[in-house]
Design an enzyme around this catalytic site. Structure first.
Site, PDB file in Angstrom:
ATOM      1  N   SER A  82      52.586  25.952  10.968  1.00 24.11           N
ATOM      2  CA  SER A  82      51.926  25.970  11.981  1.00 24.11           C
ATOM      3  C   SER A  82      51.828  26.853  13.189  1.00 24.11           C
ATOM      4  O   SER A  82      52.611  26.720  13.793  1.00 24.11           O
ATOM      5  CB  SER A  82      51.992  24.207  12.262  1.00 24.11           C
ATOM      6  OG  SER A  82      51.227  23.793  13.208  1.00 24.11           O
ATOM      7  N   ARG A  83      50.387  27.452  13.163  1.00 20.65           N
ATOM      8  CA  ARG A  83      50.490  28.581  14.242  1.00 20.65           C
ATOM      9  C   ARG A  83      50.600  28.125  16.044  1.00 20.65           C
ATOM     10  O   ARG A  83      50.589  28.646  16.838  1.00 20.65           O
ATOM     11  CB  ARG A  83      49.375  29.272  14.195  1.00 20.65           C
ATOM     12  CG  ARG A  83      49.859  30.344  11.552  1.00 20.65           C
ATOM     13  CD  ARG A  83      48.717  31.437  11.806  1.00 20.65           C
ATOM     14  NE  ARG A  83      48.100  30.890  11.335  1.00 20.65           N
ATOM     15  CZ  ARG A  83      47.666  31.172  10.231  1.00 20.65           C
ATOM     16  NH1 ARG A  83      48.768  31.187   9.562  1.00 20.65           N
ATOM     17  NH2 ARG A  83      46.335  31.019   9.460  1.00 20.65           N
ATOM     18  N   VAL A  84      50.180  26.737  15.806  1.00 19.60           N
ATOM     19  CA  VAL A  84      49.772  26.521  17.105  1.00 19.60           C
ATOM     20  C   VAL A  84      50.576  24.734  17.323  1.00 19.60           C
ATOM     21  O   VAL A  84      51.625  25.167  18.378  1.00 19.60           O
ATOM     22  CB  VAL A  84      48.242  25.866  17.521  1.00 19.60           C
ATOM     23  CG1 VAL A  84      48.470  24.993  19.033  1.00 19.60           C
ATOM     24  CG2 VAL A  84      47.718  26.567  16.550  1.00 19.60           C
ATOM     25  N   ASP A 117      44.356  27.464  12.021  1.00 19.70           N
ATOM     26  CA  ASP A 117      45.636  27.451  12.359  1.00 19.70           C
ATOM     27  C   ASP A 117      47.123  26.750  11.911  1.00 19.70           C
ATOM     28  O   ASP A 117      48.216  26.631  12.283  1.00 19.70           O
ATOM     29  CB  ASP A 117      45.397  27.156  13.809  1.00 19.70           C
ATOM     30  CG  ASP A 117      43.925  26.801  14.452  1.00 19.70           C
ATOM     31  OD1 ASP A 117      43.892  28.273  15.051  1.00 19.70           O
ATOM     32  OD2 ASP A 117      43.627  26.517  14.628  1.00 19.70           O
TER      33      ASP A 117
END
Length: 518
Positions: A369-371, A344
């Site tokens: 950071s995709r979350v 993620d």
């Protein structure tokens, strides 16, 4: 004793034996036994086990176990999990009827073990009645909860610009000796005050490097909430292959008990190489870079086990920090791109920044950071966007200064501000920064209070600011951990304290500011 009494005792004993013998009926238990055909490096081929299942555990002489990997028509390929020098063609092999499992439980906290659960710390065997298979299906989609709670690493650049949430999978990648393990260890050290258990999985590492890591964890008091699973570089490839799966099952036990867990895989480069070696020895077809076609699957089924469970299932979480080594900064190589697509987000460590003394050497432009932004504390979100933009502008403009280009006043200010951002985001190893101190520093940085501080005195200024955190009113500090924006009044109170703390670091004249900038 009288003879009559002794005779009675013997008669009673023989009568009982006779009754038991008559009541018991012998049972025939079929055993499926095969024969070793060949033994070679880390693998064996076996014939005569027609009913064996994929990844079933089989037993060799001398308490050596193996995992059935190749199921061919006339023979099976077995990956050996121990010392096999005493095995020879013709030796018997027996099915166990089960799959590979590992000991789990609170008894493992503070211990150093191998993937088979054998102790490596000289503290005696691990006593626990609980075991879990090393290969387990990941949680169903409907059993997973959104990632909303931050996992504080204590590292300013990560918590501010590349945040990680509990239940996230964040890849750490970079060339060798750029500080990848240091980031993971710092994150483990910072979990002491957050009630997060940690599992550190060393995959095919040098024994000296593992010993150094364990010594650091023990010295800093982190071993009391940490489990260390180790395979060394000279261990069989089979042990290296099963290590991360065994470590994940240990972590999953705690997660399913409602605990928050952090697991570090150090590193999956060695794991992929071990699997490639086993696959080629078992004559599986090689693909790109000689890796077999299912190399993506072995990592995806591992990392998919990291998640945040629903409250109805205990609400536990498993956060994964896989580490991967790149070669000559090639993040588009086969294994790195596989893992980038599975995780993620990624934290990329740049060797050029490392050589410049920027530590941790995080390349903010290539890291993402995709979350975590959704799990980040609101106070961080209020400053992170501006800091990331200012830092990116600085990095682009800094290249022009190397050519001696004349800069206008505005560009000069951007560069000076960027240099102070980079200096503040520097951080020594094994010294995580608490959340209140991070927020205090970042708010001051965002308000450009450091811009008038000479670069040579930035470390002193930061230390002074961290000391001044205790002057912030308690009710304001409590709001740092609440998921709500600070009010204008709170912000002004914080900045007033920051200005006072930095007062003695400001040069008296503009001339001094310019000379410090140069």
């Amino acid at each position: 004793m009288e003879p009559e009494s002794l005779k009675d005792v013997f008669d009673n004993a023989f009568n009982e034996i006779s009754q038991v013998r008559e009541s018991s009926t012998p049972k025939l238990t079929p055993r499926e036994v095969g024969t070793i055909m060949t033994v070679s490096t880390d693998i064996a081929t076996v014939s005569g086990l027609p009913g064996v299942g994929y990844e079933e555990l089989v037993k060799f002489p001398g308490e050596v176990f193996g995992i059935a990997f190749n199921l061919d028509e006339k023979e099976i390929g077995v990956v050996l999990l121990g010392e096999y020098s005493h095995l020879h063609a013709g030796d018997e092999v027996e099915r166990t009827g089960g799959v590979m499992d590992v000991v789990v439980g609170d008894e493992l906290l503070g211990r150093v073990i191998d993937p088979l659960g054998r102790p490596l710390d000289g503290k005696g065997p691990v006593v626990s009645g609980k075991r879990l298979p090393i290969e387990r299906p990941s949680a169903h989609i409907m059993d997973r909860a959104p990632v909303k709670v931050p996992l504080q690493t204590g590292i300013k650049v990560i918590d501010a610009l590349i945040p990680i949430g509990r239940g996230q999978r964040e890849l750490i990648l970079g060339d060798r000796q750029t500080g990848k393990t240091a980031i993971a260890i710092d994150t483990i050290l910072n979990q002491r005050d957050y009630n997060v258990l940690c599992v550190y999985c060393a995959i095919g590492q040098r024994a000296s490097a593992v010993a150094k890591t364990v010594a650091t964890l023990r010295e800093k008091g982190a071993m009391e909430y940490t489990v260390v699973v180790v395979t060394e570089g000279n261990d069989p490839s089979g042990l290296t292959y099963i290590a991360p799966y065994a470590a994940t099952s240990i972590a999953e036990y705690f997660m399913e008990s409602g605990r928050d867990v952090l697991i570090v895989y150090d590193d999956l480069t060695n794991h992929a190489r071990a699997y490639r070696e086993l696959s080629l020895l078992l004559r599986r077809p090689p693909g790109r870079e000689a890796y077999p076609g299912d190399i993506f699957y072995i990592h995806s089924r591992l990392l998919e086990r990291a998640t945040h469970l629903l409250k109805e299932l205990g609400g536990g979480s498993l956060t994964a920090l896989p580490i991967i080594e790149t070669e000559a900064q090639n993040i588009s190589a086969y294994i790195p791109t596989n893992l980038i697509s599975i995780t993620d987000g990624q934290i990329y460590l740049s060797p050029s920044l490392f050589e410049l003394g920027v530590l941790p050497a995080v390349d903010v432009g290539k890291s993402v950071s995709r979350v975590g932004g959704k799990a980040q504390l609101a106070v961080y979100r209020g400053v992170a966007g501006d800091l990331k933009l200012a830092y990116s502008q600085f990095e682009e403009l800094e290249a022009f200064t190397r050519f001696g280009a004349r800069l206008d006043e505005n560009t000069h200010k951007i560069i000076e501000h960027g240099r102070r951002i980079r200096d503040i985001l520097n951080q020594p190893e094994f010294s995580p920064v608490p959340v209140p101190e991070q927020i205090f520093i970042l708010l001051a940085l965002d308000a450009k209070l450091f811009d008038s501080v000479p670069l040579a005195r930035m470390a002193e200024a930061e230390h002074s600011l961290r000391e001044a955190v205790k002057d912030i009113p308690t009710e304001v500090r409590e709001r740092f951990n609440a998921d709500a924006e600070l009010s204008d009044k709170d912000r002004e109170t914080i900045l007033k304290i920051a200005r006072r703390a930095l007062e003695s670091f400001r040069p008296e004249s503009k001339t001094e500011v310019k000379s410090a900038g140069k």
